[in-house]
Design an enzyme around this catalytic site. Structure first.
Site, PDB file in Angstrom:
ATOM      1  N   ASP A  52       3.317  20.329 -10.215  1.00 46.82           N
ATOM      2  CA  ASP A  52       2.343  20.083  -9.928  1.00 46.82           C
ATOM      3  C   ASP A  52       1.784  20.236  -8.341  1.00 46.82           C
ATOM      4  O   ASP A  52       1.221  21.332  -7.887  1.00 46.82           O
ATOM      5  CB  ASP A  52       1.403  19.067 -10.805  1.00 46.82           C
ATOM      6  N   TYR A  70       3.773  12.590 -16.387  1.00 46.53           N
ATOM      7  CA  TYR A  70       2.914  12.840 -17.792  1.00 46.53           C
ATOM      8  C   TYR A  70       1.996  12.306 -18.565  1.00 46.53           C
ATOM      9  O   TYR A  70       1.307  12.222 -19.442  1.00 46.53           O
ATOM     10  CB  TYR A  70       2.080  14.793 -17.273  1.00 46.53           C
ATOM     11  N   LYS A 122      13.187  12.552  -5.911  1.00 47.51           N
ATOM     12  CA  LYS A 122      13.338  11.754  -4.960  1.00 47.51           C
ATOM     13  C   LYS A 122      14.408  10.520  -4.266  1.00 47.51           C
ATOM     14  O   LYS A 122      14.311   9.459  -5.153  1.00 47.51           O
ATOM     15  CB  LYS A 122      11.890  11.126  -4.973  1.00 47.51           C
ATOM     16  N   ASP A 133       9.635  14.871  -0.517  1.00 53.82           N
ATOM     17  CA  ASP A 133       8.572  15.092   1.017  1.00 53.82           C
ATOM     18  C   ASP A 133       9.319  16.287   1.488  1.00 53.82           C
ATOM     19  O   ASP A 133       8.342  16.886   2.230  1.00 53.82           O
ATOM     20  CB  ASP A 133       8.994  13.942   1.078  1.00 53.82           C
ATOM     21  N   ASP A 178       0.961  23.942  -5.650  1.00 55.90           N
ATOM     22  CA  ASP A 178      -0.882  23.724  -5.362  1.00 55.90           C
ATOM     23  C   ASP A 178      -0.352  24.349  -3.910  1.00 55.90           C
ATOM     24  O   ASP A 178      -1.224  25.096  -3.760  1.00 55.90           O
ATOM     25  CB  ASP A 178      -1.224  22.871  -5.598  1.00 55.90           C
TER      26      ASP A 178
HETATM   27  C1  IPM Z   1      -1.828  22.323 -13.152  1.00 57.68           C
HETATM   28  C2  IPM Z   1      -3.119  21.993 -13.578  1.00 57.68           C
HETATM   29  C3  IPM Z   1      -2.835  20.313 -14.860  1.00 57.68           C
HETATM   30  C4  IPM Z   1      -1.797  19.920 -14.811  1.00 57.68           C
HETATM   31  C5  IPM Z   1      -4.630  19.763 -14.865  1.00 57.68           C
HETATM   32  C6  IPM Z   1      -5.770  20.870 -15.339  1.00 57.68           C
HETATM   33  C7  IPM Z   1      -3.957  18.899 -16.306  1.00 57.68           C
HETATM   34  O1  IPM Z   1      -3.531  20.843 -12.632  1.00 57.68           O
HETATM   35  O2  IPM Z   1      -1.443  23.190 -14.641  1.00 57.68           O
HETATM   36  O3  IPM Z   1      -1.450  22.592 -12.469  1.00 57.68           O
HETATM   37  O4  IPM Z   1      -1.808  18.873 -14.015  1.00 57.68           O
HETATM   38  O5  IPM Z   1      -0.628  19.989 -15.115  1.00 57.68           O
HETATM   39 MG    MG Z   2      -1.576  21.359 -11.097  1.00 56.54          MG
END
Ligand code: IPM
Ligand code: MG
Length: 364
Positions: free
Chosen positions: A247, A141, A191, A223, A251
């Site tokens: 990240d 990032y 990784k 993975d 999710d």
């Molecule tokens: C998160 C989000 C952020 C990230 C975005 C909105 C920049 O996806 O907090 O997980 O990628 O960190």
């Molecule tokens: Mg995210």
């Protein structure tokens, strides 16, 4: 006691879920005789529209002067043009970097009453209770070089996965400290079969482990980890990983809890230890969900649970945090559900009603 916090509602459903979290915070104040001073500020798309920048200087200053930051969400289709000079997400990243919030905690706990609301089989989901520690101010990032350029043969772009041993060490320590207060099992995700940055990560993790003989450390390739999260999520206790891996995996992991609308997060500027207060920013892991905005639909629970994390980590109010978490459990047990976790025989409610019901339960 008096506590001061910055409140940044942001975009999309951000303001709606923030309003409900503040309702719950006011209920905590009443029950436990605390007062919360709220300083509102702009970040994200609203800040671009009003001030021409995703993170106005005033907002950053105000956050620095507060004990904690509550953030709703940023982003939306209005600001999505890839050619645009500034994006709402830039504001979030600048806040993380500017406030030194290197440790992102994302707990994934499956509420027993929601076991049937997820897409996975109840026997896979039952008892899942783990916490992700995502590195938040380095790696893909932020590391340089990061750019796009034109060559004679066409366009090129690069991002860098760079880590210093200091950056790795402090985040791995967060993992060990949390594991110490839990089931004493830390999984470091990398990784290392391909990436140099991961080989260093693994080496440093092993070195830090020497200071935590009571915690069992294992290593998992990213993975394989993404597979294990679906196959046997109850395996995990604490996981620690690089920014981008974290990240993506969080999710995925959010689906275990039924919906992204259930998961809170804390971004901390230090290593959490029993009895210490750490500056942090607290936000739901779901985004701004622009299609749901303004419809009184969004699930405010992730934001409410983020507020509980703030009470615990930044204000040292563990009892108060617990009362908010219990309130959420009770409302769910009573059968109330927002659309994202709705199931047969349950009562569907909107954002505001979910907030009212939860605030009403705080402190018994
Ligand atoms: C998160 C989000 C952020 C990230 C975005 C909105 C920049 O996806 O907090 O997980 O990628 O960190
Ligand atoms: Mg995210």
């Amino acid at each position: 006691m008096q506590f001061e916090l910055a409140v940044l509602p942001g975009d999309g459903v951000g303001p709606e879920v923030t309003t409900e979290a503040i309702k719950v915070l006011e209920a905590v104040g009443k029950k436990f005789s605390h007062s919360f001073k709220l300083n509102y500020g702009l970040v994200g798309g609203v800040a671009i529209d009003q001030e021409g920048t995703a993170l106005p200087e005033d907002t950053l200053k105000m956050c620095r002067a507060s004990g904690a930051v509550l953030l709703g969400a940023v982003g939306g289709p209005k600001w999505d043009d890839p050619q645009a000079k500034v994006h709402p997400e830039d504001g979030l990243l600048a806040l993380r970097k500017g406030l030194g919030l290197f440790a992102n905690l994302r707990p994934v706990k499956v509420s027993p009453v929601l076991v049937d609301s997820t897409n996975l089989k109840p026997e896979v989901i039952r008892g899942v209770d783990f916490i992700f520690v995502r590195e938040l101010t380095g790696g893909l990032y932020f590391a340089q070089p990061k750019k796009r350029w034109q060559t004679a043969k066409g366009r090129m772009a690069t991002d860098s996965m760079t880590y210093s041993e200091q950056e790795i060490e402090r985040i791995v320590r967060v993992g060990f400290e949390l594991a110490r207060g839990r089931r004493k099992k830390l999984t470091s995700v990398d990784k290392a079969n391909v990436l140099e940055s991961s080989r260093l990560w693994r080496q440093v993790a092993v070195e830090v482990a020497g200071k935590y003989p009571d915690v069992e450390l294992d290593h998992m390739l990213v993975d394989a980890c993404s597979m294990r999260i679906i196959q046997n999520p109850a395996y995990f206790d604490v996981l620690v990983t690089e920014n981008m891996f974290g990240d993506i995996l969080t999710d995925e992991a959010s689906m275990l809890a039924g919906s992204m609308g259930m998961l809170p997060s804390a971004s901390l500027a230090g290593v959490p230890q029993e009895g210490t207060k750490i500056f942090g920013m607290y936000e739901p892991i779901h985004g701004s969900a622009p299609r749901r905005a303004g419809l009184d639909m969004a699930n405010p629970i992730a934001m409410i649970l983020s507020t509980a994390m703030m009470l615990r980590h930044s204000f040292g109010l563990a009892k108060e945090a617990q009362s908010v978490e219990t309130a959420v459990d009770e409302v769910l047990s009573d059968g109330y559900r927002t659309y994202d976790i709705m199931a047969e025989g349950k009562t569907k409610v909107g954002t505001k009603r979910m907030g009212d019901l939860t605030a009403g339960k705080v402190g018994g």
